[in-house]
Enzyme design. Sequence first.
Site, PDB file in Angstrom:
ATOM      1  N   ASP A  72      28.153  38.726  32.606  1.00 37.05           N
ATOM      2  CA  ASP A  72      29.001  39.844  32.217  1.00 37.05           C
ATOM      3  C   ASP A  72      29.875  39.552  31.004  1.00 37.05           C
ATOM      4  O   ASP A  72      30.216  40.452  30.258  1.00 37.05           O
ATOM      5  CB  ASP A  72      29.847  40.334  33.393  1.00 37.05           C
ATOM      6  CG  ASP A  72      30.582  39.226  34.129  1.00 37.05           C
ATOM      7  OD1 ASP A  72      30.576  38.076  33.668  1.00 37.05           O
ATOM      8  OD2 ASP A  72      31.177  39.534  35.183  1.00 37.05           O
ATOM      9  N   ASP A 482      38.925  32.529  37.709  1.00 41.97           N
ATOM     10  CA  ASP A 482      38.046  32.697  38.876  1.00 41.97           C
ATOM     11  C   ASP A 482      37.951  31.481  39.781  1.00 41.97           C
ATOM     12  O   ASP A 482      37.977  31.619  40.993  1.00 41.97           O
ATOM     13  CB  ASP A 482      36.618  33.086  38.474  1.00 41.97           C
ATOM     14  CG  ASP A 482      36.539  34.427  37.795  1.00 41.97           C
ATOM     15  OD1 ASP A 482      37.572  35.109  37.720  1.00 41.97           O
ATOM     16  OD2 ASP A 482      35.462  34.781  37.327  1.00 41.97           O
TER      17      ASP A 482
END
Length: 887
Positions: A72, A482
């Site tokens: 992404d 993340d």
Amino acid sequence: MRRTRILTAVLALAAGLLAGGPPALAAGAPEPATALAADTYTWKNARVDGGGFVPGIVFNRSEKNLAYARTDIGGAYRWQESTKTWTPLLDSVGWDDWGHTGVVSLASDSADPDRVYAAVGTYTNDWDPGNGAVLRSTDRGASWKKADLPFKLGGNMPGRGMGERLAVDPHDNDVLYLGAPSGHGLWRSTDAGATWSEVTSFPNPGNYVQDPSDTSGYASDNQGITWVTFDESTGSGGTATKTVYVGVADKENAVYRSTDAGATWQRIAGQPTGYLAHKGVLDADNGYLYLAYSDTGGPYDGGKGRLYRYATATGTWTDISPVAEADTYYGFSGLTVDRQNPGTVMATAYSSWWPDTQIFRSRDSGGSWTQAWSYTSYPDRENRYTMDVSSSPWLTWGANPSPPEQTPKLGWMTEALEIDPFDPDRMMYGTGATIYGTENLTRWDSGSKFTITPMVRGLEETAVNDLASPPSGAPLLSALGDIGGFRHTDLTKVPSMMFTQPNFTSTTSLDFAESNPDTVVRAGNLDSGPHIAFSTDNGANWFAGTDPSGVSGGGTVAAAADGSRFVWSPQGAGVHHATGFGTSWSASAGIPSGAVVESDRVDPKTFYGFKSGKFYVSTDGGATFTASPATGLPSGDSVRFKALPGARGDVWLAGGSGDGPYGLWHSTDAGATFTKLANVGEADTVGFGKAAPGASYQTLFTSAEIGGVRGIFRSTDKGATWTRVNDDAHQWGWTGAAITGDPRVYGRVYVATNGRGIVYGDTSDTGGGTDPGPGPDPGPSGACEVTYRITNEWPDGFQAEVRLTNTGSAPWNGWTLNWSFTDGQKVTQFWNASHTQTGSAVTVRNTDWNGTVAPGSSAAFGFTGSRTGANAQPAAFALGDRACAVR
């Protein structure tokens, strides 16, 4: 991990993109002309292996072992079967086009496997200032040409796991379709992706948005056209396929079909409503279109879902869901057919977060199903698989969950699922952190367990927020989005675990005590729990600190030079200071909330801050700050600064924006005054590394624009001259978050990327010395050496790198290198030099930034070429009329 990639985007943007990084770039006053030298660097990743969401995996249908993966925010990759690794394909994306590292779709041409296409663009709102594009390659992604689009694409937007939105007609491979977001409809190319036009006859541009109330435009964008699938049974070679299916983000009208090669379109009658079709996969052998439905667009949400089978000959719809609708708490997305055994179908429950994702398998076209795991007696479960994550041990997250949850998890955000079309035993699927796969899948059917392992080596997808390289202990500490961050004791190996106790969802800042590097502090984000942690063993083990009232995010943190105290500027609360390990914090006076903070690397009581054009200094351990009288600094908050180790009050500051001051500043009086470097046009990061041999000042590194060129630069003479150390093939999009040299290895630099992980480079300039300035112009004379290396080959093409080294005693100011091919090779694309070719003879000339080559230094360039058979290396090279040694 539910918010992982959104957090990555927001953190990166908050760190600079929205506040004056790439979206705000504008023409400013040009800096004085600067003659740039260039060095040859070898670039690698500090291995993490994965670390982000992989929403798409694409196998070529006609060539075995040819596969691609899209991410992404981190570009695209090609599978290398010989090494079982992934090769990055979009590292050449530069600063101005940083959004093109977000890949919303990939398409591999089965009629011509050398062709591959990528639809790129990261955000459809104003976070990304540029429009999307379709990249096309005729050499499997080794080089690309670009077709700009008149609208944006959303590789990191909601719904990015649906697809594929880009598809090549299997019978007329000059024809491609692209599904657009934001109400822009369906687009088509009839010249192999060179130009695109809207299919005006397509009736429905979609209407589904995740959250209409979102004023940022992120969750309120129309997710548009979500996939395109051809029915290969309705065409023949050279004639466009007649039947094409298209998925639309519209819960009442999700699937359309054309039976006249895209001239007209109709909503398919009888289709289910109330859901979005995430995937549409056709089994042409049996005449079935399989569809995976969810009530939302994903990749994080999804509370209900169904699987359907559409008989293309009769128009019959059949609900083939493996569980009753009332029993779903997830949507379906991952969907694949075994091309060797077309009645075998698999699907994923992509949004089943707890206790785990689920994978379903049918061998009778969806008539009956088995599942990857099931309950025996709750909470106990039985798995059809075993998992071996020894190659990426951090995938356990250091967790010890209670049943029915297990670690490592089977996955989450599992929207990509593919069975190898040539090997029924091989399956790959993407998760929010890695690619998992198996090479003995059919054991599922025999009742024995199949083995799942990470199949992700080479695919590095972390977003890097901060980096530190202490003078002792581990060479690299990282703050990552993340997955928190890592302590790398060996850059070539995956660390055993990310930072834990606490395990931040994203680490926003870290620092170590310069004279006591065993003392380390990090700050980060966590849904519930402390936002700061400390280590007394160089980051190997951690313990949590205590938050002052109001803290909502990590912000920035600084450790005193001796580790005796800390200053913290968290989100949601003002700047605070503490003696010891943060058990009791006191508010700092004289400095605004949200300031970036750093420490002096010599004086343990001196700390610095910056906010909105003002520099602040504390000499009492962070208790009080005083605004510096320095003027002319960047007015915004897109600024990063560091104090030089070993010299009290020596501070370098980088940052700014195109509509105000932008560049690199230096202070030698603890920030009382700053001098702007006239030879640096724009700079966004600054860091220090080991001094060059014979030099008394540490090496400077920066991600900057110098001499009209954007790149990663090094200076060994306090910024008087600069050497570009990366090249046009190694740019990695946006590199504005952090940079640091290595205090133990001359020339080594660690670069933070926003989606391509931690990149580090080592110089070929082992002799060190000061970087060459412009110097005299004697012409290319003296001895030379050439290294010619073929880095990739395919049936009718290749990629090569060339390094030209000055082995003489005088510098070159401009050079021309000549050689001849012996096997009819033709150059197709060049970077870091210009070229001409007449017959077999090739002439290469320097660019405006790598013409100056000092004795012992090198210039490097690369190219792709075509070939019809053998691919022998050129036998001889000449610098002007002088023969070069060939290494």
